[in-house]
Scaffold this motif. Structure first.
Motif, short mmCIF file in Angstrom:
data_model
loop_
_atom_site.label_atom_id
_atom_site.label_comp_id
_atom_site.label_asym_id
_atom_site.label_seq_id
_atom_site.Cartn_x
_atom_site.Cartn_y
_atom_site.Cartn_z
N ILE A 81 0.84 -1.21 0.00
CA ILE A 81 0.00 0.00 0.00
C ILE A 81 0.87 1.26 0.00
O ILE A 81 0.53 2.26 -0.63
CB ILE A 81 -1.03 -0.02 1.16
CG1 ILE A 81 -2.19 0.94 0.83
CG2 ILE A 81 -0.40 0.30 2.49
CD1 ILE A 81 -3.40 0.78 1.71
N GLU A 82 2.02 1.20 0.67
CA GLU A 82 2.94 2.34 0.65
C GLU A 82 3.44 2.59 -0.77
O GLU A 82 3.48 3.73 -1.24
CB GLU A 82 4.11 2.09 1.59
CG GLU A 82 3.74 2.13 3.06
CD GLU A 82 4.86 1.65 3.98
OE1 GLU A 82 6.03 1.55 3.53
OE2 GLU A 82 4.57 1.37 5.16
N LYS A 83 3.82 1.52 -1.46
CA LYS A 83 4.30 1.66 -2.86
C LYS A 83 3.19 2.20 -3.76
O LYS A 83 3.44 3.01 -4.65
CB LYS A 83 4.78 0.31 -3.39
CG LYS A 83 5.98 -0.25 -2.71
CD LYS A 83 7.22 0.27 -3.34
CE LYS A 83 8.44 -0.39 -2.73
NZ LYS A 83 9.65 0.30 -3.09
N LEU A 84 1.96 1.74 -3.53
CA LEU A 84 0.85 2.19 -4.35
C LEU A 84 0.58 3.68 -4.13
O LEU A 84 0.34 4.42 -5.08
CB LEU A 84 -0.40 1.36 -4.06
CG LEU A 84 -1.51 1.47 -5.08
CD1 LEU A 84 -1.04 1.01 -6.46
CD2 LEU A 84 -2.71 0.64 -4.65
N PHE A 139 -7.36 -1.58 -2.90
CA PHE A 139 -8.09 -1.78 -4.16
C PHE A 139 -8.81 -0.52 -4.61
O PHE A 139 -8.97 -0.30 -5.81
CB PHE A 139 -9.04 -2.98 -4.06
CG PHE A 139 -8.28 -4.26 -4.19
CD1 PHE A 139 -7.81 -4.68 -5.42
CD2 PHE A 139 -7.99 -5.03 -3.08
CE1 PHE A 139 -7.08 -5.84 -5.56
CE2 PHE A 139 -7.26 -6.19 -3.20
CZ PHE A 139 -6.80 -6.61 -4.44
N ARG A 140 -9.21 0.31 -3.68
CA ARG A 140 -9.80 1.60 -4.08
C ARG A 140 -8.77 2.44 -4.82
O ARG A 140 -9.05 3.01 -5.87
CB ARG A 140 -10.31 2.33 -2.83
CG ARG A 140 -11.00 3.64 -3.14
CD ARG A 140 -11.62 4.23 -1.90
NE ARG A 140 -12.07 5.59 -2.12
CZ ARG A 140 -12.62 6.34 -1.20
NH1 ARG A 140 -12.84 5.85 0.02
NH2 ARG A 140 -12.97 7.57 -1.46
N MET A 141 -7.54 2.51 -4.28
CA MET A 141 -6.48 3.27 -4.93
C MET A 141 -6.06 2.61 -6.23
O MET A 141 -5.85 3.30 -7.23
CB MET A 141 -5.28 3.40 -3.99
CG MET A 141 -4.09 4.12 -4.63
SD MET A 141 -4.47 5.80 -5.16
CE MET A 141 -4.24 6.66 -3.60
N LEU A 142 -5.94 1.30 -6.23
CA LEU A 142 -5.53 0.60 -7.44
C LEU A 142 -6.54 0.83 -8.56
O LEU A 142 -6.15 1.03 -9.71
CB LEU A 142 -5.34 -0.90 -7.17
CG LEU A 142 -4.78 -1.73 -8.32
CD1 LEU A 142 -3.42 -1.21 -8.78
CD2 LEU A 142 -4.68 -3.19 -7.89
N ALA A 143 -7.81 0.84 -8.24
CA ALA A 143 -8.85 1.08 -9.25
C ALA A 143 -8.73 2.50 -9.82
O ALA A 143 -8.84 2.70 -11.03
CB ALA A 143 -10.24 0.85 -8.66
N CYS A 198 -6.77 5.98 -14.32
CA CYS A 198 -5.86 7.04 -14.80
C CYS A 198 -4.92 6.51 -15.88
O CYS A 198 -4.67 7.20 -16.88
CB CYS A 198 -5.05 7.62 -13.65
SG CYS A 198 -6.03 8.56 -12.46
N LEU A 199 -4.43 5.30 -15.70
CA LEU A 199 -3.50 4.72 -16.68
C LEU A 199 -4.17 4.54 -18.04
O LEU A 199 -3.53 4.73 -19.08
CB LEU A 199 -2.94 3.39 -16.19
CG LEU A 199 -2.05 3.44 -14.95
CD1 LEU A 199 -1.53 2.05 -14.61
CD2 LEU A 199 -0.91 4.42 -15.09
N VAL A 200 -5.44 4.17 -18.04
CA VAL A 200 -6.16 4.02 -19.31
C VAL A 200 -6.19 5.35 -20.05
O VAL A 200 -5.90 5.41 -21.25
CB VAL A 200 -7.60 3.50 -19.06
CG1 VAL A 200 -8.44 3.58 -20.32
CG2 VAL A 200 -7.57 2.07 -18.53
N TYR A 201 -6.50 6.42 -19.34
CA TYR A 201 -6.57 7.73 -19.97
C TYR A 201 -5.19 8.27 -20.35
O TYR A 201 -5.04 8.94 -21.37
CB TYR A 201 -7.33 8.71 -19.09
CG TYR A 201 -8.82 8.52 -19.20
CD1 TYR A 201 -9.55 9.21 -20.17
CD2 TYR A 201 -9.50 7.64 -18.38
CE1 TYR A 201 -10.92 9.03 -20.30
CE2 TYR A 201 -10.86 7.44 -18.49
CZ TYR A 201 -11.56 8.14 -19.46
OH TYR A 201 -12.91 7.96 -19.60
N LEU A 202 -4.18 7.97 -19.52
CA LEU A 202 -2.82 8.40 -19.88
C LEU A 202 -2.34 7.67 -21.13
O LEU A 202 -1.70 8.28 -21.98
CB LEU A 202 -1.85 8.15 -18.73
CG LEU A 202 -1.99 9.08 -17.53
CD1 LEU A 202 -1.05 8.67 -16.42
CD2 LEU A 202 -1.76 10.53 -17.93
#
Length: 175
Positions: free
Chosen positions: A74-77, A151-155, A160-164
């Motif tokens: 979670i820290e890395k995320l 999982f909230r942050m990962l989602a 964001c990655l899709v749009y980037l």
């Protein structure tokens, strides 16, 4: 030795999951990991932006989560989230304006206020709890909450990655 055994088991397990996904066979990780896991977020969606360090943070976080090193995961995320917010620094934008540009991208055909609030709330959680900061006045996350916020942050990051990716390669059809 135990560390070698765990490392080999993790590699075999990851390969098993990847083979199951490739074969289009559903596999319920909740029985193995004792939780409800979004397999797609963990295994299918690879971080593939122009920012190699961002990609590494996200993938390292996923690997650590699967290895049950959830606090570091979670820290890395959250580190990846903070880096994500600086994605457009190379365009001369300060961090807040870079983050605003990302919010604008992911708000395309969606509620900008909602996405802005999500960015703000998750930033606050990272600052108030023992995720990004470890001062004695930071609140601890219980394992069940850690999983939820992971999982909230990962989602959010995945969205964001899709749009980037679309921003980086406008001709690629991602939707």
């Amino acid at each position: 030795d135990l560390k070698d055994f765990q490392k080999e088991a993790a590699i075999e397990f990851k390969q098993f999951i990847e083979n199951s996904i490739t074969a289009n066979e559903a596999f319920d990780l909740s029985s193995v990991l004792d939780m409800n896991v979004n397999i797609e977020l963990l295994f299918d969606n690879k971080a593939d932006t122009n920012d190699i360090e961002l990609n590494k943070l996200i993938e390292d976080s996923k690997d650590r989560f699967v290895s049950n090193d959830r606090q570091v995961a979670i820290e890395k995320l959250w580190d990846a989230f903070e880096r994500l917010k600086t994605y457009f620094l190379n365009e001369g934008l300060k961090k807040n304006l870079s983050a605003e540009k990302i919010v604008n991208l992911v708000s395309e055909d969606f509620d900008k206020n909602f996405m802005n609030e999500e960015f703000d709330k998750l930033t606050k959680i990272g600052n108030d709890y023992r995720i990004r900061h470890h001062e004695t006045n930071r609140k601890e996350l219980k394992p069940v909450h850690l999983n939820y916020f992971y999982f909230r942050m990962l989602a959010l990051i995945d969205l964001c990655l899709v749009y980037l990716k679309k921003e980086e390669d406008p001709l690629e059809d991602l939707f």
